[in-house]
Enzyme design. Sequence first.
Site, mmCIF file in Angstrom:
data_model
loop_
_atom_site.group_PDB
_atom_site.id
_atom_site.type_symbol
_atom_site.label_atom_id
_atom_site.label_comp_id
_atom_site.label_asym_id
_atom_site.label_seq_id
_atom_site.Cartn_x
_atom_site.Cartn_y
_atom_site.Cartn_z
ATOM 1 N N GLU A 197 0.812 -1.225 0.000
ATOM 2 C CA GLU A 197 0.000 0.000 0.000
ATOM 3 C C GLU A 197 0.844 1.274 0.000
ATOM 4 O O GLU A 197 0.763 2.077 0.938
ATOM 5 C CB GLU A 197 -0.940 -0.004 1.212
ATOM 6 C CG GLU A 197 -1.840 -1.212 1.303
ATOM 7 C CD GLU A 197 -2.902 -1.094 2.399
ATOM 8 O OE1 GLU A 197 -2.793 -0.193 3.234
ATOM 9 O OE2 GLU A 197 -3.840 -1.917 2.387
ATOM 10 N N GLU A 392 -5.212 -8.757 0.706
ATOM 11 C CA GLU A 392 -5.810 -8.490 2.022
ATOM 12 C C GLU A 392 -7.296 -8.267 1.830
ATOM 13 O O GLU A 392 -7.707 -7.575 0.895
ATOM 14 C CB GLU A 392 -5.258 -7.215 2.683
ATOM 15 C CG GLU A 392 -3.878 -7.311 3.252
ATOM 16 C CD GLU A 392 -3.421 -6.014 3.917
ATOM 17 O OE1 GLU A 392 -4.279 -5.241 4.402
ATOM 18 O OE2 GLU A 392 -2.206 -5.781 3.939
#
Length: 496
Positions: A197, A392
Amino acid sequence: MGIMLIYKAKALFLITRKSKMYHNQKVGGNTMTIKQFPKGFLWGAATSAPQTEGHSLENGKTKTTWDYWYETAPEKFNDNEGPENTSNLYEMYAEDCKRMQDIGLNSYRTSISWARLLPDGKTVNKEAVTFYRDYFKQIKANGVKPIINLFHFDMPMWLMNKGGWEAREAVDAFAFYAKTAFETFGDLVTDWTTFNEPIVHVEMGYLYDYHYPAIVDFKKAVQVGYHTLLAHAAAVSEFRQVLPTGKIGIILNITPTYTRSDAEADKKAGLASDLLNTKSFLDPAVHGTIPQGLIDLLAENELTPETQAEDKVLLQNTVDFIGLNYYHPRRVQAPKNPHVPAVMPEDLYAPYDWPEKRINPYRGWEIYPEALYDVAMMMKHEYKNLPWFVSENGMGVADEERFMDENGMIQDDYRIEFMVEHLNYLHQGIAEGSNCFGYHTWTFIDCWSWLNGYRNRYGFYRVDLNDHYKRTLKKSGLWFKEVSKNNGYDDVINVD
Ligand code: BG6
């Protein structure tokens, strides 16, 4: 004629694929339809070094921005829970790796701590090498494939003191770290990712005053993002030299944009959001170029970062696969009275509160599983159908002890339902030809989560907050074991 044949072959492929993805099974007197996933599908969970290891200031590791920030502003952290101990994995890894096997994980993602492996950025810490080598061996010994990431929000303090990602120097420093990791662990690990991220340290650290250094400056944020992108590409370039037969990717959080309406102004806002939040990293990672729309948007708003002539060639280092973290969508509308040029992203797209939204009340995030189908189609049509996985997905819930039964097991049916709903849409996307090879949940064992500390729990195992060495299995762990064993599930949840 040729084109017709190609269409027919594609249609046949999809029909065969679809039929393989459902399997009828008799249970009692009833026939159940099992949703099957492609052979070799990865069922796993993700976490990171700083969120699990503990021993944060020991065994040769130096400080990261998180250690520093906790030291200087502990009140910012939920319940004053800092990064020193987290889940004590540094001591517990052998047992924890067995726990992976116990719930049927066939793959697992974590990260290496840069500040542990290279405490001063140059010298290898032998203790770290011993720890990580044994940890990775134990993962594999339990039949689990490790996917190892290099950076999960944890900037070493020695580099932060030189400007962190604002400084061009960070690109070379990261490339050196990446090369060192590939050389040191490449015999054990074949699948790597560069960043988790990367947009998060950009927006949280340089736009929204949330993560250290808590600067609010759109232009700096863009420069930080640009250097991060270069660092990613430089690491991929090193990887091709050191581990030519391995696979490398990047993990991006995907918040697909949905606009309030189809009005031109809303669509323009939606495009700006996609360019800044999704395409900024996904396009270079897959296509090797920064989208022209983003270059123009930044120029129009006087946000163009400093670049160097050789950057274009560096950015051509594309990845083998993509990991997408999906939690919630982003809903936007045209901003009302924007600053021109933009001072903040909200001058380009304003948040839109969709009246029909469903919310996870603990985390405040919208639950919208449909987006996983849209993402699957986006990867198929816009990103060369490159192999990708859900890296995720999960549901954070506070005070989970409320749901503990008399045997001490947390009955987290809400989490199972959340995963089923998301898997249903993922399954549909795969049946329609999207090249998704796995589903990883966040997370394996409840872990420390930055400023949120242990507020939201996500794990298959609960960590006892009075004794961070103690783990107990939740119902979702039992369920996941069945899913992994069957490489699929029926929509009717039954693990009793
Ligand atoms: C993910 C991050 O986006 O969200 C993790 O990769 C983080 O590091 C997870 O822990 C959950 O976040 P939160 O804020 O709900 O605790």
